[in-house]
Design a protein around this motif. Sequence first.
Motif, mmCIF file in Angstrom:
data_model
loop_
_atom_site.group_PDB
_atom_site.id
_atom_site.type_symbol
_atom_site.label_atom_id
_atom_site.label_comp_id
_atom_site.label_asym_id
_atom_site.label_seq_id
_atom_site.Cartn_x
_atom_site.Cartn_y
_atom_site.Cartn_z
ATOM 1 N N GLU A 65 0.809 -1.215 0.000
ATOM 2 C CA GLU A 65 0.000 0.000 0.000
ATOM 3 C C GLU A 65 0.844 1.267 0.000
ATOM 4 O O GLU A 65 0.467 2.269 -0.611
ATOM 5 N N ILE A 66 1.998 1.252 0.684
ATOM 6 C CA ILE A 66 2.819 2.468 0.755
ATOM 7 C C ILE A 66 3.810 2.571 -0.393
ATOM 8 O O ILE A 66 4.431 3.620 -0.576
ATOM 9 N N SER A 67 3.962 1.517 -1.169
ATOM 10 C CA SER A 67 4.893 1.568 -2.296
ATOM 11 C C SER A 67 4.399 2.557 -3.348
ATOM 12 O O SER A 67 3.202 2.828 -3.457
ATOM 13 N N THR A 68 5.322 3.070 -4.125
ATOM 14 C CA THR A 68 4.954 4.010 -5.185
ATOM 15 C C THR A 68 3.961 3.376 -6.155
ATOM 16 O O THR A 68 2.964 3.996 -6.550
ATOM 17 N N SER A 69 4.220 2.137 -6.530
ATOM 18 C CA SER A 69 3.306 1.432 -7.439
ATOM 19 C C SER A 69 1.936 1.254 -6.801
ATOM 20 O O SER A 69 0.900 1.441 -7.454
ATOM 21 N N GLY A 70 1.912 0.894 -5.525
ATOM 22 C CA GLY A 70 0.655 0.689 -4.836
ATOM 23 C C GLY A 70 -0.167 1.958 -4.728
ATOM 24 O O GLY A 70 -1.384 1.957 -4.963
ATOM 25 N N VAL A 71 0.492 3.055 -4.392
ATOM 26 C CA VAL A 71 -0.201 4.342 -4.305
ATOM 27 C C VAL A 71 -0.784 4.717 -5.668
ATOM 28 O O VAL A 71 -1.929 5.165 -5.783
ATOM 29 N N GLY A 72 0.014 4.499 -6.723
ATOM 30 C CA GLY A 72 -0.454 4.825 -8.064
ATOM 31 C C GLY A 72 -1.648 3.996 -8.482
ATOM 32 O O GLY A 72 -2.607 4.514 -9.069
ATOM 33 N N LEU A 73 -1.616 2.706 -8.167
ATOM 34 C CA LEU A 73 -2.738 1.841 -8.527
ATOM 35 C C LEU A 73 -3.998 2.209 -7.758
ATOM 36 O O LEU A 73 -5.107 2.167 -8.303
ATOM 37 N N CYS A 74 -3.842 2.567 -6.500
ATOM 38 C CA CYS A 74 -5.013 2.977 -5.718
ATOM 39 C C CYS A 74 -5.640 4.237 -6.309
ATOM 40 O O CYS A 74 -6.872 4.360 -6.367
ATOM 41 N N LYS A 75 -4.815 5.169 -6.759
ATOM 42 C CA LYS A 75 -5.337 6.384 -7.373
ATOM 43 C C LYS A 75 -6.113 6.073 -8.652
ATOM 44 O O LYS A 75 -7.052 6.786 -9.010
ATOM 45 N N LEU A 76 -5.713 4.994 -9.343
ATOM 46 C CA LEU A 76 -6.397 4.595 -10.572
ATOM 47 C C LEU A 76 -7.625 3.716 -10.302
ATOM 48 O O LEU A 76 -8.326 3.324 -11.237
ATOM 49 N N GLY A 77 -7.846 3.384 -9.034
ATOM 50 C CA GLY A 77 -9.004 2.574 -8.683
ATOM 51 C C GLY A 77 -8.751 1.079 -8.612
ATOM 52 O O GLY A 77 -9.704 0.290 -8.650
ATOM 53 N N TYR A 78 -7.483 0.685 -8.475
ATOM 54 C CA TYR A 78 -7.150 -0.732 -8.481
ATOM 55 C C TYR A 78 -6.640 -1.227 -7.129
ATOM 56 O O TYR A 78 -5.749 -2.085 -7.060
ATOM 57 N N ALA A 79 -7.231 -0.736 -6.050
ATOM 58 C CA ALA A 79 -6.812 -1.184 -4.719
ATOM 59 C C ALA A 79 -6.989 -2.690 -4.547
ATOM 60 O O ALA A 79 -6.203 -3.344 -3.843
ATOM 61 N N ALA A 80 -7.982 -3.265 -5.200
ATOM 62 C CA ALA A 80 -8.213 -4.713 -5.089
ATOM 63 C C ALA A 80 -7.032 -5.514 -5.625
ATOM 64 O O ALA A 80 -6.789 -6.640 -5.176
ATOM 65 N N ASP A 81 -6.284 -4.949 -6.557
ATOM 66 C CA ASP A 81 -5.133 -5.658 -7.114
ATOM 67 C C ASP A 81 -4.016 -5.801 -6.090
ATOM 68 O O ASP A 81 -3.251 -6.770 -6.130
ATOM 69 N N LEU A 82 -3.915 -4.841 -5.170
ATOM 70 C CA LEU A 82 -2.913 -4.946 -4.112
ATOM 71 C C LEU A 82 -3.246 -6.102 -3.174
ATOM 72 O O LEU A 82 -2.362 -6.875 -2.784
ATOM 73 N N ALA A 83 -4.524 -6.211 -2.823
ATOM 74 C CA ALA A 83 -4.947 -7.316 -1.960
ATOM 75 C C ALA A 83 -4.709 -8.655 -2.643
ATOM 76 O O ALA A 83 -4.257 -9.624 -2.004
ATOM 77 N N ALA A 84 -4.973 -8.724 -3.938
ATOM 78 C CA ALA A 84 -4.750 -9.973 -4.681
ATOM 79 C C ALA A 84 -3.270 -10.327 -4.719
ATOM 80 O O ALA A 84 -2.897 -11.503 -4.605
ATOM 81 N N ALA A 85 -2.415 -9.324 -4.872
ATOM 82 C CA ALA A 85 -0.970 -9.573 -4.948
ATOM 83 C C ALA A 85 -0.393 -10.034 -3.622
ATOM 84 O O ALA A 85 0.664 -10.675 -3.589
ATOM 85 N N ALA A 86 -1.072 -9.727 -2.512
ATOM 86 C CA ALA A 86 -0.571 -10.068 -1.179
ATOM 87 C C ALA A 86 -1.053 -11.426 -0.680
ATOM 88 O O ALA A 86 -0.750 -11.807 0.460
ATOM 89 N N GLU A 87 -1.773 -12.177 -1.510
ATOM 90 C CA GLU A 87 -2.282 -13.490 -1.091
ATOM 91 C C GLU A 87 -1.185 -14.545 -1.242
ATOM 92 O O GLU A 87 -1.123 -15.275 -2.229
ATOM 93 N N VAL A 88 -0.345 -14.625 -0.248
ATOM 94 C CA VAL A 88 0.816 -15.522 -0.293
ATOM 95 C C VAL A 88 0.361 -16.979 -0.439
ATOM 96 O O VAL A 88 -0.541 -17.447 0.257
ATOM 97 N N ASP A 89 0.992 -17.674 -1.403
ATOM 98 C CA ASP A 89 0.765 -19.108 -1.631
ATOM 99 C C ASP A 89 -0.673 -19.444 -2.022
ATOM 100 O O ASP A 89 -1.171 -20.540 -1.735
ATOM 101 N N LYS A 90 -1.321 -18.544 -2.708
ATOM 102 C CA LYS A 90 -2.669 -18.836 -3.208
ATOM 103 C C LYS A 90 -2.632 -19.965 -4.230
ATOM 104 O O LYS A 90 -3.574 -20.757 -4.337
ATOM 105 N N PHE A 91 -1.513 -20.062 -4.990
ATOM 106 C CA PHE A 91 -1.390 -21.068 -6.042
ATOM 107 C C PHE A 91 -0.124 -21.897 -5.828
ATOM 108 O O PHE A 91 0.851 -21.439 -5.235
ATOM 109 N N ASN A 92 -0.139 -23.114 -6.372
ATOM 110 C CA ASN A 92 1.014 -24.005 -6.216
ATOM 111 C C ASN A 92 1.713 -24.277 -7.551
ATOM 112 O O ASN A 92 2.371 -25.301 -7.711
ATOM 113 N N LEU A 93 1.570 -23.348 -8.503
ATOM 114 C CA LEU A 93 2.198 -23.549 -9.805
ATOM 115 C C LEU A 93 3.273 -22.491 -10.060
ATOM 116 O O LEU A 93 3.235 -21.396 -9.494
ATOM 117 N N VAL A 94 4.218 -22.864 -10.923
ATOM 118 C CA VAL A 94 5.294 -21.952 -11.303
ATOM 119 C C VAL A 94 5.320 -21.819 -12.823
ATOM 120 O O VAL A 94 5.618 -22.788 -13.524
#
Length: 255
Positions: free
Chosen positions: A202-231
Amino acid sequence: MAQERDVQVHLAPELVPAGALTGCLAVVIDVLRATTTIVHALAAGCTDVRPCADLDEARRLADSMRAGRVLLGGEREGKPVPGFDLGNSPGEYTPKTCKGCTVVFTTTNGTKALARAAEAERVLIAAFVNFSACCEQLRQDRRPLHMVCAGQSGSPTLEDTLLAGAFVDFVCEEMETTLNDSARLAWDCFENHGRLLAGALEISTSGVGLCKLGYAADLAAAAEVDKFNLVPELRRDPLRLEVGAVGIVKSRWQK
């Protein structure tokens, strides 16, 4: 004594020296949002992701492929591209939308990092959402390791540096290593911010920019550690990303 493993972090693609990746294992990181979105797309059942450096290349490639089985996805400066099917939000890439399709994908920073990493012998795609699955591959593959962070317009980003540092922390726990200075900086970043991942994004430059564009949900999605088991792994001829490995032996995230 076992030979120490060379582990290097490059905080932006422009900082990778010419020829440095030859014969090595490269891990591409663009947490907000390209590598997170690529993992989501493959987990949703898309057959492959075709990375393109620029918009014209992406359009030409999509036009050359079978209609109805290809989707154009990506962004420029964080915003969806007019005429594209999808943007760069992980939540857009659902089974209903992209199962069985090829995604032709281009982003401001992430696909440039992919292009730079392509000289490596093996290239993996990493995000927090597949962290432990990536750790398993880093444990098994003992080639010299280079982490290529996408950064933002040639500058480092907090979120990419943090994930690179988490991998450094894991590898150093597993084996003897030799680190470059950027790897040590990334490790320090993880030590300071890793326990507060969502807040760090949230405090990162990219995160602040995305929130301003209306994409706060993308930050939450990016923080879901180990949601998937594929590489995802880069394949060649043609250049594409496919599921390269599946499986988590155990969670490696230090909570």
